[in-house]
Write an enzyme that holds these catalytic residues in place. Structure first.
Site, PDB file in Angstrom:
ATOM      1  N   SER A 154       2.984 -13.074  16.586  1.00 10.56           N
ATOM      2  CA  SER A 154       2.419 -14.424  16.491  1.00 10.56           C
ATOM      3  C   SER A 154       1.617 -14.619  15.203  1.00 10.56           C
ATOM      4  O   SER A 154       1.006 -13.677  14.691  1.00 10.56           O
ATOM      5  CB  SER A 154       1.503 -14.650  17.702  1.00 10.56           C
ATOM      6  OG  SER A 154       0.680 -15.770  17.506  1.00 10.56           O
ATOM      7  N   TYR A 177       2.903 -20.859  13.200  1.00 12.01           N
ATOM      8  CA  TYR A 177       2.237 -22.140  13.471  1.00 12.01           C
ATOM      9  C   TYR A 177       1.935 -22.712  12.098  1.00 12.01           C
ATOM     10  O   TYR A 177       1.198 -22.093  11.315  1.00 12.01           O
ATOM     11  CB  TYR A 177       0.911 -21.928  14.201  1.00 12.01           C
ATOM     12  CG  TYR A 177       1.001 -21.640  15.683  1.00 12.01           C
ATOM     13  CD1 TYR A 177       1.685 -22.490  16.546  1.00 12.01           C
ATOM     14  CD2 TYR A 177       0.368 -20.519  16.226  1.00 12.01           C
ATOM     15  CE1 TYR A 177       1.749 -22.231  17.907  1.00 12.01           C
ATOM     16  CE2 TYR A 177       0.417 -20.258  17.593  1.00 12.01           C
ATOM     17  CZ  TYR A 177       1.111 -21.122  18.417  1.00 12.01           C
ATOM     18  OH  TYR A 177       1.156 -20.862  19.761  1.00 12.01           O
ATOM     19  N   THR A 203       7.272 -22.505  15.862  1.00 10.16           N
ATOM     20  CA  THR A 203       6.957 -23.076  17.184  1.00 10.16           C
ATOM     21  C   THR A 203       6.778 -24.581  17.046  1.00 10.16           C
ATOM     22  O   THR A 203       5.934 -25.045  16.275  1.00 10.16           O
ATOM     23  CB  THR A 203       5.698 -22.404  17.764  1.00 10.16           C
ATOM     24  OG1 THR A 203       5.983 -21.014  17.923  1.00 10.16           O
ATOM     25  CG2 THR A 203       5.313 -22.995  19.112  1.00 10.16           C
ATOM     26  N   LYS A 267      11.381 -22.729  18.033  1.00 10.09           N
ATOM     27  CA  LYS A 267      10.953 -22.321  19.377  1.00 10.09           C
ATOM     28  C   LYS A 267      10.266 -23.493  20.074  1.00 10.09           C
ATOM     29  O   LYS A 267       9.266 -24.013  19.563  1.00 10.09           O
ATOM     30  CB  LYS A 267       9.983 -21.139  19.279  1.00 10.09           C
ATOM     31  CG  LYS A 267       9.362 -20.710  20.600  1.00 10.09           C
ATOM     32  CD  LYS A 267       8.548 -19.452  20.416  1.00 10.09           C
ATOM     33  CE  LYS A 267       7.958 -18.931  21.706  1.00 10.09           C
ATOM     34  NZ  LYS A 267       6.763 -19.649  22.140  1.00 10.09           N
ATOM     35  N   HIS A 291       6.642 -22.888  26.091  1.00  8.49           N
ATOM     36  CA  HIS A 291       5.415 -22.138  25.803  1.00  8.49           C
ATOM     37  C   HIS A 291       4.858 -21.507  27.085  1.00  8.49           C
ATOM     38  O   HIS A 291       3.650 -21.399  27.268  1.00  8.49           O
ATOM     39  CB  HIS A 291       4.367 -23.070  25.181  1.00  8.49           C
ATOM     40  CG  HIS A 291       3.560 -22.456  24.073  1.00  8.49           C
ATOM     41  ND1 HIS A 291       3.743 -22.760  22.758  1.00  8.49           N
ATOM     42  CD2 HIS A 291       2.553 -21.554  24.086  1.00  8.49           C
ATOM     43  CE1 HIS A 291       2.876 -22.092  22.006  1.00  8.49           C
ATOM     44  NE2 HIS A 291       2.141 -21.336  22.797  1.00  8.49           N
TER      45      HIS A 291
HETATM   46  C1  LIG Z   1      -1.364 -15.571  26.435  1.00  6.73           C
HETATM   47  C2  LIG Z   1      -0.225 -16.243  25.732  1.00  6.73           C
HETATM   48  C3  LIG Z   1      -0.303 -16.477  24.386  1.00  6.73           C
HETATM   49  C4  LIG Z   1       0.761 -17.072  23.715  1.00  6.73           C
HETATM   50  N1  LIG Z   1       0.692 -17.227  22.350  1.00  6.73           N
HETATM   51  C5  LIG Z   1       1.744 -17.763  21.699  1.00  6.73           C
HETATM   52  C6  LIG Z   1       1.736 -17.865  20.286  1.00  6.73           C
HETATM   53  O1  LIG Z   1       0.805 -17.433  19.620  1.00  6.73           O
HETATM   54  N2  LIG Z   1       2.788 -18.451  19.686  1.00  6.73           N
HETATM   55  C7  LIG Z   1       3.860 -18.940  20.406  1.00  6.73           C
HETATM   56  O2  LIG Z   1       4.788 -19.481  19.818  1.00  6.73           O
HETATM   57  N3  LIG Z   1       3.911 -18.829  21.744  1.00  6.73           N
HETATM   58  C8  LIG Z   1       2.881 -18.244  22.400  1.00  6.73           C
HETATM   59  N4  LIG Z   1       2.941 -18.101  23.752  1.00  6.73           N
HETATM   60  C9  LIG Z   1       4.156 -18.508  24.475  1.00  6.73           C
HETATM   61  C10 LIG Z   1       5.141 -17.348  24.556  1.00  6.73           C
HETATM   62  O3  LIG Z   1       5.678 -17.069  23.288  1.00  6.73           O
HETATM   63  C11 LIG Z   1       6.311 -17.641  25.501  1.00  6.73           C
HETATM   64  O4  LIG Z   1       6.879 -18.858  25.147  1.00  6.73           O
HETATM   65  C12 LIG Z   1       5.919 -17.663  26.980  1.00  6.73           C
HETATM   66  O5  LIG Z   1       4.936 -16.698  27.245  1.00  6.73           O
HETATM   67  C13 LIG Z   1       7.139 -17.370  27.830  1.00  6.73           C
HETATM   68  O6  LIG Z   1       6.833 -17.509  29.186  1.00  6.73           O
HETATM   69  P1  LIG Z   1       6.489 -16.279  30.155  1.00  6.73           P
HETATM   70  O7  LIG Z   1       5.105 -15.863  29.823  1.00  6.73           O
HETATM   71  O8  LIG Z   1       6.616 -16.886  31.505  1.00  6.73           O
HETATM   72  O9  LIG Z   1       7.484 -15.185  29.892  1.00  6.73           O
HETATM   73  C14 LIG Z   1       1.901 -17.482  24.430  1.00  6.73           C
HETATM   74  C15 LIG Z   1       1.984 -17.227  25.799  1.00  6.73           C
HETATM   75  C16 LIG Z   1       0.950 -16.602  26.444  1.00  6.73           C
HETATM   76  C17 LIG Z   1       1.089 -16.307  27.926  1.00  6.73           C
END
Ligand SMILES: Cc1cc2nc3c(=O)[nH]c(=O)nc-3n(C[C@H](O)[C@H](O)[C@H](O)COP(=O)(O)O)c2cc1C
Length: 394
Positions: A154, A177, A203, A267, A291
Site C-alpha cells: 500500500s 493513492y 485505487t 482497483k 475496498h
Molecule cells: C485494514 C485495511 C486496510 C486497507 N488499506 C488499503 C490500502 O491502503 N489501499 C487499498 O487500496 N486498499 C486497502 N484496503 C482494502 C483491501 O486492499 C481489499 O480491497 C479488501 O481488504 C478486500 O476485502 P477482504 O478484507 O474482505 O479480503 C484495506 C483493507 C483493510 C481491511
C-alpha cells in the site's frame, strides 16, 4: 494443551497483567509494545494443524491485538452491510462438481502480466500493518515470498516500498493513492519503480475516506504523534493534506502512462460502465473491489459485481477480485465466474496480528490447501479448467 490454546492462555494472562498494572487502551493497541512475549515461539510443522481455517487465526488475532486495531482491521462503512454482502455473495453460488477426472496432480499456476504466479491468491494492499504487528509489512512480505504469493504494498504502508521489496524480492506490486499534489504522486511512482515494481495498482474507490464510525482514532493519533510512520509519505505529505484526491478522473491513466513505466491496474471497479471506460483509457487490468466494504455502503458484494465486469471486458485484460474471500471454495467460485486471480485482505492480516510472519504463512497455507483440495473434489486439475460450467447461481 494445543498450541492455539497455549497462545490464547498467554494472551489472557497478558491482558490480565496489563489490566492489573492499569495500562491504557492505547498501550493495548500497540502490538510493538505488548506482543513480544506472545510471539517468541515458532511452530513445528505438525502443530500448525491447530489452525483449521482462517477464522481460527481471526479468533486468535482478536485475543492478541488491541481493541482499536481489531476495529480498524475488521470495520467497514456505515452499518457494515457491504462487508456482510461481500461474504454472503459467495453463499448464493454453488459448485457443480464433475466426477472421474484424474486429479492426482493439481496446478494452481496462473499467468498474469507476463509472470507465471504459483497461485491465484494475491495479498491485497493493506495500510498501516504495524498497527497489527511490530514487523508489519516486512513480516507480510517475508511470508508472501516464502509461500510464493503475489503481494501488493500500500501507499500508506508503515515500511517504505523499498524496505518491503527488500524483504519480498522482485515483482512486488505498488498500490497508489494519488495525493492531491502530483509532485508527491510522481515521487511515489519513482520510489516504486526504484524498488523494481512492475505493476501500479491505482485505487479508484477512495476519492475520500469512507464513513467508518468505529475505527481510526487511535491509529491516526499514533500517526499524528509520529509514533507510527508512513514509510512512503514520511516528510512528503504536508500537515493537513490527505493521501486521497477527490479530483481524480479517468485522465489519471494517461498521466500515469506519461510518468511511469509500470503496468496500470484499476482497483475498485464494480460496474460494466467503468469496465468499458477502463478498456477505453488503456488500463492493463482491473480489480473488482469495494475496498472490503470500507468505502461506499453499496450493499453489493463484489462477487455479484464480477459477472458484469467480466462480460464487458471480454478477456481483453485480466480481471481480479477481492472482498469476502475466506475459503478455497470462494476462490474457486470467483475463478469460475471469470476472475484471473483473487486478492485477500483481512485473512492474511488476522495471521499477521496473531503471529506475525508465521501467522501470514499459516493463512496462506490454509487458503491454498483448501483451494487445491476443492479443485480435486470438483474435478479441475488446473486453474484453466475452472469455468462457469462449474458453478450455478440463485
Ligand atoms: C485494514 C485495511 C486496510 C486497507 N488499506 C488499503 C490500502 O491502503 N489501499 C487499498 O487500496 N486498499 C486497502 N484496503 C482494502 C483491501 O486492499 C481489499 O480491497 C479488501 O481488504 C478486500 O476485502 P477482504 O478484507 O474482505 O479480503 C484495506 C483493507 C483493510 C481491511
Amino acid at each position: 494443551m494445543s498450541n492455539l490454546d497455549s497462545y490464547l492462555q498467554t494472551d489472557i494472562q497478558r491482558r490480565k497483567f496489563l489490566e492489573w498494572i492499569g495500562l491504557s487502551s492505547l498501550a493495548l493497541a500497540l502490538p510493538a509494545m505488548s506482543l513480544s512475549g506472545c510471539q517468541s515461539g515458532r511452530f513445528h510443522e505438525d502443530e500448525k494443524q491447530d489452525f483449521k481455517n482462517v477464522f481460527d487465526l481471526e479468533s486468535l488475532s482478536r485475543k492478541v491485538m488491541g481493541d482499536d486495531a481489531i476495529e480498524y482491521l475488521n470495520g467497514g462503512a456505515d452499518d457494515l452491510k457491504t462487508v456482510k454482502a461481500n461474504l454472503e455473495g459467495y453463499n448464493k453460488i454453488q459448485i457443480r462438481a464433475r466426477r472421474l477426472i484424474d486429479v492426482s496432480t493439481i496446478s494452481t499456476k496462473v499467468d498474469l502480466f507476463g509472470q507465471t504466479l504459483d497461485t491465484p491468491i494475491i495479498l491485497s494492499p493493506v495500510g498501516f500493518q504495524k498497527f497489527f504487528h511490530q514487523e508489519g509489512e516486512v513480516a507480510t512480505a517475508k511470508a508472501a515470498a516464502s509461500r510464493k504469493h503475489q503481494l501488493i504494498v500500500s501507499t500508506v504502508s508503515n515500511y517504505s516500498v523499498s524496505e518491503v521489496a527488500a524483504a519480498y524480492g522482485p515483482n512486488l506490486w505498488f498500490q497508489l493513492y494519488p495525493t492531491p499534489d502530483r509532485k508527491i504522486t510522481k515521487i511515489l511512482l519513482e520510489k516504486a519503480e526504484q524498488a523494481g515494481c512492475p505493476v501500479c495498482v491505482l485505487t479508484v474507490d477512495t476519492p475520500v475516506v469512507g464513513n467508518r464510525e468505529s475505527s481510526g482514532t487511535t491509529l491516526f493519533g499514533l500517526i499524528e504523534a509520529g509514533e507510527l510512520k508512513m514509510g512512503n509519505l514520511e516528510g512528503l505529505l504536508p500537515k493537513g493534506m490527505t493521501f486521497t484526491d477527490p479530483s481524480v478522473t479517468w485522465e489519471m491513466i494517461g498521466w500515469l502512462r506519461a510518468n511511469c513505466h509500470m503496468k496500470i491496474v484499476k482497483k475498485g471497479i464494480v460496474t460494466r460502465e467503468d469496465a468499458a471506460l477502463a478498456i477505453l483509457h488503456g488500463a492493463d487490468g482491473v480489480i473488482v473491489s469495494n475496498h472490503g466494504g470500507r468505502q461506499l455502503e453499496s450493499n453489493r458484494g463484489t462477487i455479484e459485481c464480477l459477472p458484469e465486469v467480466v462480460d464487458e471486458i471480454k478477456g481483453r485484460i485480466p480481471v481480479l477480485i477481492d472482498g469476502g474471500i475466506r475459503r478455497g471454495t470462494d476462490v474457486f467460485k470467483a475463478l469460475a465466474l471469470g476472475a484471473t486471480a483473487v486478492c485477500i485482505g483481512r485473512p492474511f492480516c488476522w495471521g499477521l496480528g496473531a503471529l506475525g510472519q508465521e501467522g501470514v504463512e499459516i493463512a496462506l497455507d490454509i487458503l491454498k490447501g483448501e483451494l487445491v483440495r476443492d479443485m480435486q473434489l470438483a474435478g479441475t486439475p488446473s486453474i484453466g479448467n475452472i469455468t462457469k460450467d462449474f458453478v450455478s447461481r440463485y
